[in-house]
Design a protein around this motif. Structure first.
Motif, short mmCIF file in Angstrom:
data_model
loop_
_atom_site.label_atom_id
_atom_site.label_comp_id
_atom_site.label_asym_id
_atom_site.label_seq_id
_atom_site.Cartn_x
_atom_site.Cartn_y
_atom_site.Cartn_z
N MET A 149 0.80 -1.22 0.00
CA MET A 149 0.00 0.00 0.00
C MET A 149 0.84 1.27 0.00
O MET A 149 0.31 2.38 -0.01
N SER A 150 2.18 1.13 0.03
CA SER A 150 3.06 2.29 0.06
C SER A 150 3.05 3.02 -1.28
O SER A 150 2.98 2.41 -2.34
N ASP A 151 3.13 4.36 -1.21
CA ASP A 151 3.15 5.18 -2.42
C ASP A 151 4.56 5.51 -2.87
O ASP A 151 4.74 6.12 -3.92
N GLN A 152 5.54 5.14 -2.08
CA GLN A 152 6.92 5.43 -2.45
C GLN A 152 7.84 4.32 -1.95
O GLN A 152 7.51 3.59 -1.03
N SER A 153 9.00 4.22 -2.58
CA SER A 153 9.95 3.18 -2.24
C SER A 153 10.66 3.52 -0.94
O SER A 153 11.24 4.60 -0.79
N GLU A 154 10.60 2.59 0.02
CA GLU A 154 11.26 2.77 1.31
C GLU A 154 12.09 1.52 1.61
O GLU A 154 11.54 0.43 1.77
N PRO A 155 13.42 1.67 1.71
CA PRO A 155 14.29 0.50 1.92
C PRO A 155 13.94 -0.34 3.14
O PRO A 155 13.95 -1.57 3.07
N LEU A 156 13.60 0.31 4.26
CA LEU A 156 13.28 -0.45 5.47
C LEU A 156 11.99 -1.25 5.29
O LEU A 156 11.90 -2.41 5.71
N SER A 157 10.99 -0.62 4.67
CA SER A 157 9.72 -1.32 4.42
C SER A 157 9.93 -2.48 3.45
O SER A 157 9.35 -3.56 3.62
#
Length: 217
Positions: A68-76
């Motif tokens: 559901m994230s709208d942007q790339s996040e390394p930790l997620s």
């Protein structure tokens, strides 16, 4: 008189054999019908279990958060990859699992990590979830690198509205057959999975009959 008695005895024996054969045939049919019903129910239970397992993957908090994230996040991304790897270790018949984020256009492959849509190997699957959002939790045949898999996409969208993220599981057919056979606990049956253009089936043939049970999946 002797000839007449002989004819009567032969006729009576013939009718008796016919009646016995008819009764035996009806008994076998009844036995097979009972076994067919039992195996069919077993198939449906195991298939529902696989659908539930796919839903559990989709509903995992770390995976849902990434989908559901709208942007790339390394930790997620790292957390989602760790979670999907855990599910892979629990079921040997799952060949691979994709986490597809339609918003960021990224895919986490349980085998080798994160990819962009452009460099992801399985373009056919990306086209499928992009162009034809699944409306039901139904298994389908999928080919990748000359190998045929049984695939399932979660979630289903009865409203035909595309989701932002999908979980796709690819099942190894031969390992899945062994898994189903073990869980059916029937030594007389064997299991085959075969697919048509739009329909997949499970079948359980026996030594005595070509097929006593089939289940649409």
């Amino acid at each position: 008189m002797g000839l007449l008695f002989t004819v009567i005895i032969l006729l009576f024996s013939y009718l008796l054999r016919q009646q016995y054969s008819k009764q035996a045939y009806e008994d076998i049919n009844q036995l097979m019908a009972t076994k067919t019903s039992s195996l069919s129910q077993g198939f449906e239970y195991q298939l529902d279990h696989l659908r539930s397992y796919a839903l559990n993957i989709y509903q995992d908090p770390e995976i849902t958060n990434w989908l559901m994230s709208d942007q790339s996040e390394p930790l997620s991304t790292a957390a989602a990859f760790k979670s999907v790897s855990k599910y892979m270790s629990l079921q040997s018949f799952i060949a691979s699992t994709y986490l597809v984020n339609m918003k960021t256009r990224q895919v986490i492959n349980s085998k080798d990590g994160i990819h962009t849509f452009a460099d992801f190997e399985d373009q056919a699957m990306l086209n499928r979830v992009s162009d034809s959002p699944p409306s039901m939790l139904r298994f389908f045949d999928h080919k990748l690198a000359n190998e045929s898999y049984l695939a399932l996409t979660v979630p289903s969208n009865r409203s035909k509205v595309a989701s932002q993220g999908y979980v796709v599981i690819l099942l190894n057919k031969s390992l899945l057959e062994k898994y189903l056979l073990q869980n059916l606990n029937d030594a007389t049956a064997s299991i085959m999975i075969w697919t048509g253009i739009s329909t997949s089936f499970l079948a359980a043939p026996t030594h005595s009959m070509p097929s006593i049970c089939s289940s649409r999946i």
